[in-house]
Design an enzyme around this catalytic site. Structure first.
Site, PDB file in Angstrom:
ATOM      1  N   ASP A 156       0.831  -1.194   0.000  1.00  0.00           N
ATOM      2  CA  ASP A 156       0.000   0.000   0.000  1.00  0.00           C
ATOM      3  C   ASP A 156       0.874   1.255   0.000  1.00  0.00           C
ATOM      4  O   ASP A 156       1.524   1.553   1.005  1.00  0.00           O
ATOM      5  CB  ASP A 156      -0.898  -0.034   1.247  1.00  0.00           C
ATOM      6  N   ASP A 357      -1.913   6.102  -5.872  1.00  0.00           N
ATOM      7  CA  ASP A 357      -2.153   5.200  -4.743  1.00  0.00           C
ATOM      8  C   ASP A 357      -2.328   3.767  -5.254  1.00  0.00           C
ATOM      9  O   ASP A 357      -3.172   3.517  -6.113  1.00  0.00           O
ATOM     10  CB  ASP A 357      -3.421   5.668  -4.010  1.00  0.00           C
TER      11      ASP A 357
END
Ligand SMILES: *[C@@H]1O[C@H](CO)[C@@H](O)[C@H](O)[C@H]1NC(C)=O
Ligand SMILES: *[C@@H]1O[C@H](CO)[C@@H](O)[C@H](O)[C@H]1NC(C)=O
Length: 479
Positions: A156, A357
């Site tokens: 992440d 992201d």
């Protein structure tokens, strides 16, 4: 066929994946400057994992890990059929929660003390079945402890803390595929004390003030609406590849973990904060890492620490998001559809700001940019029948009566002047052949951040150089 039982959307990703090495399967039949033509017939979903075309290498300057989709045939998490893959609708809802929490974190950053670990315990937040960490879908397997235990973690770039579920799971652990890490069985585990500056730095990494239990630092992190991890903050030996290991990497040893993190063991935090794995290994890799997200769940990508960018990479500067030290900011300047740059004022992008992201699924645009994109895309796709919306996605087509379709190319422009073409596998998000949707949504507020999501990053090599402050994109990083 498993595919049709639980994961139509994965099949569709397959349909729309195209890659040179599998070209003989006839997926893509033509390409010009403005569109891709894809053949829909004779495309059977693959239930087996295709091996990567080039072997991963690791040496003194870099360490490469294999990246797989959490729920596809290449993932060992997929072997446990009791851990259900989320439906396309669930994925979009989770994505919306993640995006909401990113937006609210940036528009009203919490002042210290406003949130503390007590807020996120099992009594205040009901565990929701099927809630996963935002929608982070890609996992890598690393080694933790001495002797090392293999753990598959969701990687992440939108968060910093690395954590895994830990024995004795004092409150609760969700079901994971691998054995839960037991710090008492590792000779290299140490607790971090509450009084250390490392413990205090958790506040800026997570937005949650750490707690203290018998002088051991207690971290808490929450993703989107309902998934979270709380536990002891510790240090351990992290082994990336057989030749690349790091001692005393700070991580969360989770004792209260809720949300079905898809059977994974936790999160590998790759944000910009000093507690991320990227920062903690900076002495070796100089905050350089890159990844490629595969076009479908039956192929694999990579996550590499260190190394250099492909020769054909195009770079743009990283920008800082003032309210957060975690995110990788980028300066978007425009979007093209079918070879034509859309008439969107640059201020639409500069007002919102943007991040890239790995954990957000679709790309979320400022409302004015999304409406231009949608209008242009619908215009160029006007030969095909529109169908009902899928959650947040309002531009969906029924392709069930077509054998080939022609899809306009989409490109993103950045402040350095580069244009990055999105792969055809990054245009759609589908629930079935009769509901194939443009994988973009509009933010509700013009001041909310643009988020460059993981669908649009597929097959691109995305190269992050946190030291030089730039990000590079190259096509064809993986298939
Ligand atoms: C490590 O790998 C990189 C890229 O594959 C290569 O350029 C470099 O020469 C290698 N270094 C060593 C020491 O083998
Ligand atoms: C770490 O701290 C917790 C809480 O104080 C304690 O239960 C555990 O035994 C400690 N572990 C080690 C290895 O010191």
């Amino acid at each position: 066929m498993k595919c049709f039982l639980y994961a139509h959307f994965i099949c569709l990703w397959l349909l729309f994946s195209l890659e040179k090495s599998y070209g003989f399967e006839g997926r893509k039949i033509a390409e010009n400057h403005h569109s891709h033509t894809i053949e829909l017939s004779s495309l059977l979903p693959s239930t087996s994992c295709k091996s990567p075309t080039k072997a991963l290498s690791s040496n003194d300057t870099k360490a490469s890990l294999k990246v797989v989709h959490k729920h596809g045939p290449c993932s060992k998490l997929n072997q446990d059929k009791t851990i259900a893959a989320p439906t396309p609708t669930e994925i979009l809802l989770q994505d919306q929660s993640r995006v909401k929490s990113i937006h609210s974190r940036l528009s009203n950053p919490k002042t210290s003390g406003e949130n503390d670990v007590k807020v996120i315990d099992a009594t205040t937040i009901p565990a929701k079945d099927g809630s996963v960490v935002g929608s982070g879908s890609y996992i890598v397997t690393v080694g933790l402890g001495t002797p090392q235990k293999e753990l598959s973690l969701i990687f992440d770039t939108g968060s910093d803390i690395t954590w895994t579920q830990c024995q004795p799971c004092a409150t609760i652990c969700y079901k994971q595929m691998e054995q839960i890490f037991d710090p008492s069985q590792s000779t290299s585990y140490t607790n971090i004390s509450c009084s250390s500056s490392i413990c205090s730095s958790l506040t800026s990494a997570t937005g949650i003030t750490p707690g203290c239990a018998s002088s051991t630092c207690v971290y808490g992190i929450q993703y989107g609406d309902s998934s979270f991890s709380v536990g002891f903050f510790g240090a351990e030996k992290l082994t990336l590849t057989p030749t690349e290991a790091f001692n005393n990497i700070y991580f969360g040893c989770g004792q209260n973990n809720q949300g079905l993190f898809g059977g994974s063991a936790g999160i590998l935090g790759l944000g910009r904060h000093k507690l991320s794995v990227v920062s903690q290994t900076a002495q070796k890799y100089n905050k350089i890492f890159s990844y490629c997200l595969p076009s479908s769940s039956s192929s694999t990508g990579f996550l590499t620490f260190g190394g250099s960018a492909s020769k054909n990479s195009k770079f743009t500067p990283l920008s800082t998001i003032s309210a957060s030290s975690s995110f990788y900011g980028l300066d978007f300047t425009g979007i093209s559809v079918g070879g034509t740059k859309l008439a969107i004022s640059a201020s639409v992008f500069s007002t919102a700001g943007a991040i890239i992201d790995s954990g957000t699924t679709i790309t979320w645009l400022p409302p004015a940019a999304y409406s231009e994109l949608r209008a242009s895309f619908r215009n160029l796709m006007s030969n095909y029948p529109l169908t009902s919306a899928l959650g947040t996605l309002d531009t969906c087509y029924d392709f069930s009566s077509y054998s080939t379709i022609s899809v306009p190319k989409i490109g993103f422009f950045f402040s350095s002047g580069i244009e990055v073409d999105i792969d055809v596998s990054g245009v759609f998000f589908a629930s079935s052949i009769s509901q194939v949707c443009l994988a973009f949504a509009g933010n509700s507020d013009a001041a909310d951040l643009l988020i460059f999501g993981n669908v649009q990053q597929k097959t691109l090599e995305v190269f992050y150089d946190g030291s030089a402050g730039k990000v590079g994109f190259a096509p064809g990083g993986c298939s």
